[in-house]
Each structure stands twice: as structure tokens, then as C-alpha cells.
Design a protein around this motif. Structure first.
Motif, PDB file in Angstrom:
ATOM      1  N   VAL A 106      -1.460   0.183  10.198  1.00 46.36           N
ATOM      2  CA  VAL A 106      -2.449   1.228   9.920  1.00 46.36           C
ATOM      3  C   VAL A 106      -2.811   1.952  11.214  1.00 46.36           C
ATOM      4  CG1 VAL A 106      -4.730   1.730   8.954  1.00 46.36           C
ATOM      5  CG2 VAL A 106      -3.302  -0.050   7.940  1.00 46.36           C
ATOM      6  N   THR A 107      -2.033   2.991  11.477  1.00 46.10           N
ATOM      7  CA  THR A 107      -2.270   3.882  12.613  1.00 46.10           C
ATOM      8  C   THR A 107      -2.439   5.290  12.074  1.00 46.10           C
ATOM      9  OG1 THR A 107       0.083   4.364  12.943  1.00 46.10           O
ATOM     10  CG2 THR A 107      -0.814   2.416  14.077  1.00 46.10           C
ATOM     11  N   GLU A 108      -2.956   6.169  12.893  1.00 41.07           N
ATOM     12  CA  GLU A 108      -3.165   7.543  12.429  1.00 41.07           C
ATOM     13  C   GLU A 108      -1.849   8.206  12.047  1.00 41.07           C
ATOM     14  OE1 GLU A 108      -5.483   9.565  15.385  1.00 41.07           O
ATOM     15  OE2 GLU A 108      -7.139   8.124  15.246  1.00 41.07           O
ATOM     16  N   SER A 109      -0.793   7.925  12.794  1.00 44.05           N
ATOM     17  CA  SER A 109       0.501   8.549  12.499  1.00 44.05           C
ATOM     18  C   SER A 109       1.093   8.009  11.206  1.00 44.05           C
ATOM     19  CB  SER A 109       1.476   8.330  13.665  1.00 44.05           C
ATOM     20  OG  SER A 109       1.683   6.951  13.909  1.00 44.05           O
ATOM     21  N   VAL A 110       0.965   6.687  10.956  1.00 46.43           N
ATOM     22  CA  VAL A 110       1.508   6.108   9.728  1.00 46.43           C
ATOM     23  C   VAL A 110       0.721   6.602   8.513  1.00 46.43           C
ATOM     24  CG1 VAL A 110       1.816   3.962   8.430  1.00 46.43           C
ATOM     25  CG2 VAL A 110       2.502   4.069  10.824  1.00 46.43           C
ATOM     26  N   VAL A 111      -0.590   6.658   8.616  1.00 41.66           N
ATOM     27  CA  VAL A 111      -1.394   7.162   7.498  1.00 41.66           C
ATOM     28  C   VAL A 111      -1.030   8.607   7.186  1.00 41.66           C
ATOM     29  CG1 VAL A 111      -3.746   7.726   6.737  1.00 41.66           C
ATOM     30  CG2 VAL A 111      -3.298   5.550   7.911  1.00 41.66           C
ATOM     31  N   GLN A 112      -0.813   9.416   8.215  1.00 42.49           N
ATOM     32  CA  GLN A 112      -0.393  10.800   8.004  1.00 42.49           C
ATOM     33  C   GLN A 112       0.970  10.852   7.329  1.00 42.49           C
ATOM     34  OE1 GLN A 112      -1.712  13.972   8.499  1.00 42.49           O
ATOM     35  NE2 GLN A 112       0.195  14.569   7.509  1.00 42.49           N
ATOM     36  N   MET A 113       1.912  10.017   7.792  1.00 39.29           N
ATOM     37  CA  MET A 113       3.271  10.023   7.236  1.00 39.29           C
ATOM     38  C   MET A 113       3.298   9.528   5.795  1.00 39.29           C
ATOM     39  SD  MET A 113       6.627   7.904   8.543  1.00 39.29           S
ATOM     40  CE  MET A 113       5.754   6.334   8.440  1.00 39.29           C
TER      41      MET A 113
ATOM     42  N   PHE B  54       0.521   8.826   3.563  1.00 40.11           N
ATOM     43  CA  PHE B  54      -0.450   9.376   2.615  1.00 40.11           C
ATOM     44  C   PHE B  54      -0.640  10.885   2.755  1.00 40.11           C
ATOM     45  CE2 PHE B  54      -1.530   4.912   2.934  1.00 40.11           C
ATOM     46  CZ  PHE B  54      -1.803   4.565   1.610  1.00 40.11           C
ATOM     47  N   GLY B  55      -0.130  11.466   3.857  1.00 38.40           N
ATOM     48  CA  GLY B  55      -0.272  12.895   4.052  1.00 38.40           C
ATOM     49  C   GLY B  55      -1.695  13.333   4.317  1.00 38.40           C
TER      50      GLY B  55
ATOM     51  N   VAL C 290       0.844  -1.194   0.000  1.00 31.26           N
ATOM     52  CA  VAL C 290       0.000   0.000   0.000  1.00 31.26           C
ATOM     53  C   VAL C 290       0.878   1.242   0.000  1.00 31.26           C
ATOM     54  CG1 VAL C 290      -1.892  -1.189   1.188  1.00 31.26           C
ATOM     55  CG2 VAL C 290      -0.183   0.050   2.535  1.00 31.26           C
ATOM     56  N   GLY C 291       0.294   2.329  -0.449  1.00 34.91           N
ATOM     57  CA  GLY C 291       1.031   3.588  -0.483  1.00 34.91           C
ATOM     58  C   GLY C 291       0.423   4.510  -1.523  1.00 34.91           C
ATOM     59  N   PRO C 292       0.819   5.779  -1.535  1.00 37.71           N
ATOM     60  CA  PRO C 292       0.244   6.736  -2.486  1.00 37.71           C
ATOM     61  C   PRO C 292       0.711   6.460  -3.904  1.00 37.71           C
ATOM     62  CG  PRO C 292       2.071   7.729  -1.290  1.00 37.71           C
ATOM     63  CD  PRO C 292       1.839   6.383  -0.663  1.00 37.71           C
ATOM     64  N   ASN C 293       0.049   7.097  -4.867  1.00 33.47           N
ATOM     65  CA  ASN C 293       0.462   6.970  -6.264  1.00 33.47           C
ATOM     66  C   ASN C 293       1.910   7.419  -6.427  1.00 33.47           C
ATOM     67  OD1 ASN C 293      -2.078   6.095  -7.062  1.00 33.47           O
ATOM     68  ND2 ASN C 293      -2.796   8.158  -7.562  1.00 33.47           N
ATOM     69  N   GLY C 294       2.656   6.636  -7.203  1.00 35.75           N
ATOM     70  CA  GLY C 294       4.035   7.006  -7.500  1.00 35.75           C
ATOM     71  C   GLY C 294       5.038   6.681  -6.416  1.00 35.75           C
ATOM     72  N   CYS C 295       4.618   5.933  -5.392  1.00 37.33           N
ATOM     73  CA  CYS C 295       5.531   5.652  -4.281  1.00 37.33           C
ATOM     74  C   CYS C 295       6.496   4.511  -4.579  1.00 37.33           C
ATOM     75  CB  CYS C 295       4.743   5.331  -3.011  1.00 37.33           C
ATOM     76  SG  CYS C 295       3.877   3.750  -3.069  1.00 37.33           S
TER      77      CYS C 295
ATOM     78  N   ILE D  12     -10.136  12.426   7.088  1.00 38.65           N
ATOM     79  CA  ILE D  12     -10.656  13.752   7.424  1.00 38.65           C
ATOM     80  C   ILE D  12     -10.180  14.727   6.358  1.00 38.65           C
ATOM     81  CG2 ILE D  12     -10.724  15.604   9.132  1.00 38.65           C
ATOM     82  CD1 ILE D  12     -10.016  13.499  11.253  1.00 38.65           C
ATOM     83  N   GLY D  13     -11.100  15.238   5.566  1.00 37.04           N
ATOM     84  CA  GLY D  13     -10.757  16.183   4.518  1.00 37.04           C
ATOM     85  C   GLY D  13     -10.465  17.569   5.066  1.00 37.04           C
ATOM     86  N   ARG D  14      -9.925  18.414   4.219  1.00 36.92           N
ATOM     87  CA  ARG D  14      -9.556  19.773   4.643  1.00 36.92           C
ATOM     88  C   ARG D  14     -10.768  20.572   5.098  1.00 36.92           C
ATOM     89  NH1 ARG D  14      -9.816  24.249   1.803  1.00 36.92           N
ATOM     90  NH2 ARG D  14     -10.151  23.078  -0.132  1.00 36.92           N
ATOM     91  N   THR D  15     -11.925  20.295   4.502  1.00 36.77           N
ATOM     92  CA  THR D  15     -13.132  21.061   4.827  1.00 36.77           C
ATOM     93  C   THR D  15     -13.975  20.390   5.898  1.00 36.77           C
ATOM     94  OG1 THR D  15     -14.382  19.934   3.074  1.00 36.77           O
ATOM     95  CG2 THR D  15     -13.210  21.961   2.484  1.00 36.77           C
ATOM     96  N   GLN D  16     -13.459  19.288   6.469  1.00 38.86           N
ATOM     97  CA  GLN D  16     -14.247  18.539   7.447  1.00 38.86           C
ATOM     98  C   GLN D  16     -13.570  18.563   8.806  1.00 38.86           C
ATOM     99  OE1 GLN D  16     -13.887  14.943   5.335  1.00 38.86           O
ATOM    100  NE2 GLN D  16     -15.225  15.590   3.665  1.00 38.86           N
TER     101      GLN D  16
END
Length: 286
Positions: free
Chosen positions: A228-235, A237-238, A35-40, A257-261
Motif C-alpha cells: 500500500v503505497t501511493e503509486s500502487v493505489v494510483q495504479m 484503484f486509479g 484487494v482491488g477495484p470492482n471487477g478486477c 484525494i477526490g477530484r474536488t479536493q
């Protein structure tokens, strides 16, 4: 049982280095999700594992042997690969496609055999596409076509199956259908499954082992609840999120959590979760 390892692997396209000095052991007999973001680099890593991309450094070892030292047919008997978006020749029937998986088991002296036919028919049955055996592959729906390709890989009878985003472009029902099939191949047939997935929640539900990739490096690996923890997802996937237990499986469930949420106490908070789960389970029981 075959064991797949990468040792100090370096993978590149032309002058662009994608994977650098990466070492990883794939657990035998389990489902591993990359798993990981596009292009990782996760698809590039899968290509390195499957011998579709030659390393610039390091190596990939299957049961103690460098995969590049093995004859092509010998490797194909032990390791199958389903790339992303495979193209089917026009007019090829499902039976003809699945029978291609028997190529590694044939020789100049022995072409098609009763064993090959049995393996082909069995793969058609297991994957649920036997009824489409005489239909051209390009007339099937996306989910049916994906199952036909998996049937070809199954007919190959390799212990390790690599899949690059097997649920891409499929609707929700077909995604679950394909993932359930891969689970059955792992549990019922003992196949080692390695797949690239975009959906973290699907990865947590279906994989025993997760590898989170970021910028060509392993950011985290292990059981879903450890990765899959909040810190790993932040690191990786940003993105900000909340991790709660999946009400069906108990595995981590990512709520982005989106920017507007912003989380609202009166809508949902983690403290409320046990109450919500109990209510959900009661409704299912009814």
C-alpha cells in the motif's frame, strides 16, 4: 500446516477470461487479504482457490495435492469457504446452521457424534452466538448472522478458511467485530485466513499479507507497508491519495484525494503528522 498455491491459473466464465496465468503462494498460518477495484478478479480468484470454479488452465494445490483430485469431503476437512451473501433456508436455527459444518466428518456408518456436538457448541461459543443457538438465523442482525456463518465454517475444523467480502453490508461496528473474530481465529486457533476485502485500511490493519489484483493479474503482493503505497493505489484503484501511519497500529493508512479536493497546508500536511499522532496518543492516555 496446509499450504495453498496457484500455478499458472486460468479462470473464466463462458468465453470471458478473468484470471490468466496467475501464480501465487498463500502464506500458511497468516491472514491474507485480496484487494482491488470492482471487477478486477479477486472474487473469481477466491472461487478458484475454493474449487467453486474449475480452472481452464493451471491448477490450485493444497499441501502438494491438486484440489480437484481430492474427494469432496476430504477437501472440506482441510479447506472451508464462506461465499458472499450466503442464503439461509427459512426457519433454520443457528445451532442447525453451525452443525452443517460437521458434514465432512460424518459417514454413512457414523452420523452425529459427541465429537460433532462438542465442535458445534465450541464454535458457537468462540464466535459469540451461543445465546442465539435456538433462534432462526433469519431473525439475527447482519453482524450476528455473519458470525453464525463463520461459526459453521469453524465447526468444519479446516486449517484454511476462505471468505468473500465478509464485511459487506455491515455497519462499522459489525465490520470490526467480524474482523476481530477472524484475527482471533488466526492467532488463537492457527487458522490460515484468506479473504476478499474492499476497505484498504481494514486490510492493512488485519492482514499480514496483501495481494493487490488488477485486471486479473497480481499488481503487487507482500506485507501491507510494501504493497500500500501511493503509486500502487494510483495504479490499482486509479485514485490519488496520501499514505500516513495509522495512529493505532502504525500500518499504512490511505487518505484518498477526490477530484474536488486538494491538500491544504493549514489543514493537514504529512510533515504535521508526528505532532498530530503525539496529540492523539496523549488524549488516549488521558
Amino acid at each position: 500446516m496446509s499450504e495453498l498455491n496457484a500455478h499458472h491459473l486460468v479462470l473464466a466464465y463462458d468465453n470471458a477470461c478473468i484470471i490468466e496465468d496467475l501464480s501465487l503462494t498463500i502464506p500458511s498460518g497468516q491472514i491474507t487479504a485480496l484487494v482491488g477495484p470492482n471487477g478486477c478478479g479477486k472474487s473469481t480468484l477466491l472461487r478458484g482457490f475454493s474449487r467453486l470454479l474449475k480452472p481452464r488452465g493451471g491448477n490450485v494445490v493444497l499441501s502438494g495435492q491438486d484440489i480437484w483430485s481430492l474427494p469432496t469431503k476430504e477437501l472440506a476437512k482441510r479447506l472451508g469457504i464462506l461465499p458472499q451473501g450466503p442464503v439461509t433456508p427459512e426457519g433454520l436455527t443457528v445451532h442447525e446452521l453451525v452443525s452443517q459444518g460437521r458434514y465432512p466428518h460424518q459417514s454413512w456408518l457414523q452420523q452425529w457424534s459427541a465429537e460433532d456436538e462438542y465442535a458445534t457448541l465450541e464454535a458457537l461459543e468462540i464466535t459469540g452466538v451461543a445465546e442465539f443457538a435456538d433462534r432462526p438465523v433469519d431473525t439475527l442482525s447482519g453482524g450476528q448472522r455473519q458470525r453464525a456463518w463463520i461459526a459453521m465454517t469453524l465447526a468444519q475444523d479446516s486449517e484454511v478458511i476462505l471468505l468473500d467480502e465478509p464485511t459487506t453490508f455491515l455497519d462499522m461496528a459489525y465490520q470490526i467485530e467480524v474482523l476481530d473474530l477472524l484475527h482471533d481465529l488466526n492467532v488463537g486457533r492457527g487458522k490460515t485466513i484468506v479473504m476478499v476485502l474492499h476497505d484498504l485500511n481494514h486490510a492493512c490493519r488485519y492482514a499480514d499479507f496483501l495481494v493487490a489484483v488488477r485486471d486479473g493479474q497480481i499488481a503487487a503482493y507482500g506485507a501491507p507497508q510494501d504493497v500500500v503505497t501511493e503509486s500502487v493505489v494510483q495504479m490499482v484503484f486509479g485514485i490519488d491519495c496520501r499514505i500516513i501511519p495509522d495512529p493505532i497500529t502504525g500500518t499504512p493508512l490511505v487518505v484518498p484525494i477526490g477530484r474536488t479536493q486538494k491538500p491544504k497546508r493549514d489543514v493537514f500536511m504529512q510533515d504535521d503528522y508526528p505532532v498530530l499522532v503525539n496529540a492523539f496518543q496523549d488524549s488516549v492516555g488521558d
